[in-house]
Design a protein around this motif. Structure first.
Motif, PDB file in Angstrom:
ATOM      1  N   MET A  97       0.843  -1.178   0.000  1.00  0.00           N
ATOM      2  CA  MET A  97       0.000   0.000   0.000  1.00  0.00           C
ATOM      3  C   MET A  97       0.886   1.238   0.000  1.00  0.00           C
ATOM      4  SD  MET A  97      -3.215   0.797   2.439  1.00  0.00           S
ATOM      5  CE  MET A  97      -2.680   1.808   3.789  1.00  0.00           C
ATOM      6  N   ALA A  98       0.552   2.228  -0.813  1.00  0.00           N
ATOM      7  CA  ALA A  98       1.340   3.451  -0.917  1.00  0.00           C
ATOM      8  C   ALA A  98       1.176   4.287   0.345  1.00  0.00           C
ATOM      9  CB  ALA A  98       0.893   4.249  -2.132  1.00  0.00           C
ATOM     10  N   ALA A  99       2.231   5.009   0.676  1.00  0.00           N
ATOM     11  CA  ALA A  99       2.173   5.900   1.833  1.00  0.00           C
ATOM     12  C   ALA A  99       1.212   7.044   1.532  1.00  0.00           C
ATOM     13  CB  ALA A  99       3.570   6.439   2.141  1.00  0.00           C
ATOM     14  N   PRO A 100       0.474   7.541   2.544  1.00  0.00           N
ATOM     15  CA  PRO A 100      -0.446   8.644   2.297  1.00  0.00           C
ATOM     16  C   PRO A 100       0.324   9.904   1.900  1.00  0.00           C
ATOM     17  CG  PRO A 100      -0.343   8.126   4.641  1.00  0.00           C
ATOM     18  CD  PRO A 100       0.470   7.099   3.921  1.00  0.00           C
ATOM     19  N   LYS A 101      -0.306  10.726   1.068  1.00  0.00           N
ATOM     20  CA  LYS A 101       0.307  11.990   0.669  1.00  0.00           C
ATOM     21  C   LYS A 101       0.393  12.906   1.876  1.00  0.00           C
ATOM     22  CE  LYS A 101      -1.407  12.184  -4.061  1.00  0.00           C
ATOM     23  NZ  LYS A 101      -2.233  12.946  -4.995  1.00  0.00           N
ATOM     24  N   PRO A 102       1.459  13.717   1.949  1.00  0.00           N
ATOM     25  CA  PRO A 102       1.525  14.672   3.056  1.00  0.00           C
ATOM     26  C   PRO A 102       0.390  15.691   2.948  1.00  0.00           C
ATOM     27  CG  PRO A 102       3.374  14.976   1.530  1.00  0.00           C
ATOM     28  CD  PRO A 102       2.604  13.785   1.071  1.00  0.00           C
ATOM     29  N   ILE A 103      -0.025  16.199   4.084  1.00  0.00           N
ATOM     30  CA  ILE A 103      -1.110  17.169   4.120  1.00  0.00           C
ATOM     31  C   ILE A 103      -0.561  18.520   3.678  1.00  0.00           C
ATOM     32  CG2 ILE A 103      -2.830  18.276   5.581  1.00  0.00           C
ATOM     33  CD1 ILE A 103      -2.580  15.743   7.380  1.00  0.00           C
ATOM     34  N   ASN A 104      -1.245  19.161   2.763  1.00  0.00           N
ATOM     35  CA  ASN A 104      -0.822  20.437   2.209  1.00  0.00           C
ATOM     36  C   ASN A 104      -1.050  21.551   3.241  1.00  0.00           C
ATOM     37  OD1 ASN A 104      -1.316  23.037   0.804  1.00  0.00           O
ATOM     38  ND2 ASN A 104      -0.826  21.822  -1.014  1.00  0.00           N
ATOM     39  N   GLU A 105       0.038  22.181   3.662  1.00  0.00           N
ATOM     40  CA  GLU A 105      -0.044  23.228   4.690  1.00  0.00           C
ATOM     41  C   GLU A 105      -0.882  24.420   4.238  1.00  0.00           C
ATOM     42  OE1 GLU A 105       0.835  23.274   7.911  1.00  0.00           O
ATOM     43  OE2 GLU A 105       1.401  21.178   7.652  1.00  0.00           O
ATOM     44  N   TRP A 106      -0.792  24.777   2.958  1.00  0.00           N
ATOM     45  CA  TRP A 106      -1.586  25.893   2.462  1.00  0.00           C
ATOM     46  C   TRP A 106      -3.072  25.568   2.560  1.00  0.00           C
ATOM     47  CZ3 TRP A 106      -4.884  26.497  -1.802  1.00  0.00           C
ATOM     48  CH2 TRP A 106      -5.273  27.820  -2.046  1.00  0.00           C
ATOM     49  N   GLN A 107      -3.442  24.329   2.212  1.00  0.00           N
ATOM     50  CA  GLN A 107      -4.836  23.904   2.319  1.00  0.00           C
ATOM     51  C   GLN A 107      -5.321  23.990   3.764  1.00  0.00           C
ATOM     52  OE1 GLN A 107      -7.149  22.983   0.130  1.00  0.00           O
ATOM     53  NE2 GLN A 107      -5.947  22.932  -1.749  1.00  0.00           N
ATOM     54  N   LEU A 108      -4.472  23.541   4.687  1.00  0.00           N
ATOM     55  CA  LEU A 108      -4.836  23.602   6.111  1.00  0.00           C
ATOM     56  C   LEU A 108      -4.971  25.043   6.586  1.00  0.00           C
ATOM     57  CD1 LEU A 108      -2.622  20.763   7.584  1.00  0.00           C
ATOM     58  CD2 LEU A 108      -5.111  20.762   7.337  1.00  0.00           C
ATOM     59  N   HIS A 109      -4.072  25.910   6.137  1.00  0.00           N
ATOM     60  CA  HIS A 109      -4.143  27.326   6.505  1.00  0.00           C
ATOM     61  C   HIS A 109      -5.465  27.931   6.025  1.00  0.00           C
ATOM     62  CE1 HIS A 109      -3.052  31.524   7.031  1.00  0.00           C
ATOM     63  NE2 HIS A 109      -3.418  31.715   5.774  1.00  0.00           N
ATOM     64  N   CYS A 110      -5.827  27.652   4.773  1.00  0.00           N
ATOM     65  CA  CYS A 110      -7.080  28.182   4.210  1.00  0.00           C
ATOM     66  C   CYS A 110      -8.299  27.613   4.938  1.00  0.00           C
ATOM     67  CB  CYS A 110      -7.155  27.888   2.724  1.00  0.00           C
ATOM     68  SG  CYS A 110      -5.937  28.809   1.757  1.00  0.00           S
ATOM     69  N   ALA A 111      -8.258  26.326   5.270  1.00  0.00           N
ATOM     70  CA  ALA A 111      -9.366  25.708   6.003  1.00  0.00           C
ATOM     71  C   ALA A 111      -9.496  26.328   7.393  1.00  0.00           C
ATOM     72  CB  ALA A 111      -9.159  24.199   6.104  1.00  0.00           C
ATOM     73  N   ARG A 112      -8.365  26.527   8.069  1.00  0.00           N
ATOM     74  CA  ARG A 112      -8.379  27.149   9.407  1.00  0.00           C
ATOM     75  C   ARG A 112      -8.990  28.543   9.335  1.00  0.00           C
ATOM     76  NH1 ARG A 112      -5.443  30.947  11.997  1.00  0.00           N
ATOM     77  NH2 ARG A 112      -5.257  30.745  14.264  1.00  0.00           N
ATOM     78  N   ARG A 113      -8.529  29.328   8.393  1.00  0.00           N
ATOM     79  CA  ARG A 113      -9.039  30.695   8.243  1.00  0.00           C
ATOM     80  C   ARG A 113     -10.549  30.658   7.972  1.00  0.00           C
ATOM     81  NH1 ARG A 113      -6.226  33.143   3.722  1.00  0.00           N
ATOM     82  NH2 ARG A 113      -7.950  32.347   2.496  1.00  0.00           N
ATOM     83  N   THR A 114     -10.969  29.739   7.125  1.00  0.00           N
ATOM     84  CA  THR A 114     -12.397  29.602   6.803  1.00  0.00           C
ATOM     85  C   THR A 114     -13.209  29.272   8.050  1.00  0.00           C
ATOM     86  OG1 THR A 114     -11.865  28.897   4.550  1.00  0.00           O
ATOM     87  CG2 THR A 114     -14.056  28.317   5.382  1.00  0.00           C
ATOM     88  N   ILE A 115     -12.724  28.321   8.840  1.00  0.00           N
ATOM     89  CA  ILE A 115     -13.416  27.929  10.080  1.00  0.00           C
ATOM     90  C   ILE A 115     -13.514  29.115  11.034  1.00  0.00           C
ATOM     91  CG2 ILE A 115     -13.217  26.525  12.178  1.00  0.00           C
ATOM     92  CD1 ILE A 115     -11.834  24.387  10.294  1.00  0.00           C
ATOM     93  N   LEU A 116     -12.390  29.806  11.254  1.00  0.00           N
ATOM     94  CA  LEU A 116     -12.366  30.913  12.211  1.00  0.00           C
ATOM     95  C   LEU A 116     -13.206  32.098  11.748  1.00  0.00           C
ATOM     96  CD1 LEU A 116      -8.650  30.778  13.390  1.00  0.00           C
ATOM     97  CD2 LEU A 116     -10.683  29.771  14.460  1.00  0.00           C
ATOM     98  N   GLN A 117     -13.465  32.191  10.445  1.00  0.00           N
ATOM     99  CA  GLN A 117     -14.310  33.263   9.914  1.00  0.00           C
ATOM    100  C   GLN A 117     -15.773  32.840   9.819  1.00  0.00           C
ATOM    101  OE1 GLN A 117     -12.362  34.233   6.191  1.00  0.00           O
ATOM    102  NE2 GLN A 117     -10.891  35.594   7.207  1.00  0.00           N
ATOM    103  N   GLY A 118     -16.099  31.673  10.368  1.00  0.00           N
ATOM    104  CA  GLY A 118     -17.495  31.226  10.398  1.00  0.00           C
ATOM    105  C   GLY A 118     -17.935  30.453   9.172  1.00  0.00           C
ATOM    106  N   GLY A 119     -16.975  29.940   8.405  1.00  0.00           N
ATOM    107  CA  GLY A 119     -17.305  29.194   7.202  1.00  0.00           C
ATOM    108  C   GLY A 119     -17.560  27.722   7.462  1.00  0.00           C
ATOM    109  N   VAL A 120     -18.013  27.052   6.418  1.00  0.00           N
ATOM    110  CA  VAL A 120     -18.297  25.619   6.450  1.00  0.00           C
ATOM    111  C   VAL A 120     -17.339  24.929   5.481  1.00  0.00           C
ATOM    112  CG1 VAL A 120     -20.012  23.838   5.902  1.00  0.00           C
ATOM    113  CG2 VAL A 120     -20.722  25.940   7.061  1.00  0.00           C
ATOM    114  N   ILE A 121     -16.694  23.870   5.960  1.00  0.00           N
ATOM    115  CA  ILE A 121     -15.741  23.133   5.139  1.00  0.00           C
ATOM    116  C   ILE A 121     -16.194  21.682   4.972  1.00  0.00           C
ATOM    117  CG2 ILE A 121     -13.816  24.584   5.918  1.00  0.00           C
ATOM    118  CD1 ILE A 121     -12.878  22.127   7.614  1.00  0.00           C
ATOM    119  N   ALA A 122     -15.643  21.031   3.955  1.00  0.00           N
ATOM    120  CA  ALA A 122     -15.797  19.587   3.776  1.00  0.00           C
ATOM    121  C   ALA A 122     -14.407  18.980   3.854  1.00  0.00           C
ATOM    122  CB  ALA A 122     -16.442  19.268   2.431  1.00  0.00           C
ATOM    123  N   TYR A 123     -14.310  17.775   4.414  1.00  0.00           N
ATOM    124  CA  TYR A 123     -13.008  17.138   4.590  1.00  0.00           C
ATOM    125  C   TYR A 123     -13.188  15.628   4.726  1.00  0.00           C
ATOM    126  CZ  TYR A 123     -14.706  17.491   9.355  1.00  0.00           C
ATOM    127  OH  TYR A 123     -15.487  17.414  10.485  1.00  0.00           O
TER     128      TYR A 123
END
Length: 190
Positions: free
Chosen positions: A1-27
């Motif tokens: 089985m292939a190793a999982p891809k590393p989590i993209n820090e930019w994606q996490l930063h954008c998701a965090r900002r979205t959450i803190l600004q009252g947004g809704v995310i899918a994951y």
């Protein structure tokens, strides 16, 4: 089985900002795609309920990166119940914890005196909760009566531009949503 891809820090930063600004995310989660937001933001939770066509009375799950993030719910409980909950975490088990001090808002708790909590070991879920520095609302990513989403494509088909951010990633190895255990009665509810 292939190793999982590393989590993209930019994606996490954008998701965090979205959450803190009252947004809704899918994951991605252990078994299906989830919708999430800040549980203390009533408008964000109301938006998830509207997107899913879900009754507020049903309540929502809180997902956390660590036991520390939900310690505020565990500390008021007898030690035996704390140990019971911790014995299932981290992992794909959701525990119903009595919200003794009513610390979780009713728009998350619903018509229940308990709150459903899971400490996840899924790398994307953990990273999101760590970056947001709080547990998040987690509910399956599907309108009421439809099958939960198993891909980002299915998320887009269900919600067609209505979400604020979609965090890329792979589902965990579970085929079914997490089981739910009432730690007071010991009964498995799902």
């Amino acid at each position: 089985m292939a190793a999982p891809k590393p989590i993209n820090e930019w994606q996490l930063h954008c998701a965090r900002r979205t959450i803190l600004q009252g947004g809704v995310i899918a994951y991605p989660t252990e078994a299906v795609w989830g919708l999430g937001c800040d549980p203390w933001n009533q408008q964000a939770v109301a938006r998830i309920l509207e997107l899913k066509n879900r009754s507020i009375e049903k309540g929502m799950i809180l997902v956390a990166a660590s036991v520390e993030q939900v310690r505020f719910l565990l500390d008021p409980l007898p030690e035996v119940l704390q140990l019971q909950a911790r014995s299932h975490w981290p992992g794909p088990v959701t525990c119903l914890l009595p919200d003794v001090n009513k610390q979780v808002p009713e728009w998350v708790r619903g018509s229940h005196s308990s709150i459903a909590v899971r400490v996840s070991e899924h790398p994307v879920v953990k990273a999101l909760c760590e970056r947001a520095d709080m547990p998040l609302v987690s509910t399956s990513c599907n309108p009421a009566g439809r099958q939960p989403a198993h891909s980002a494509l299915q998320v887009r088909q269900y919600y067609n531009g209505q979400l604020d951010w979609i965090v890329p990633g792979a589902l965990g190895g579970n085929r079914k949503p997490s089981c739910i255990i009432d730690i007071v009665s010991g009964k498995q509810l799902r």
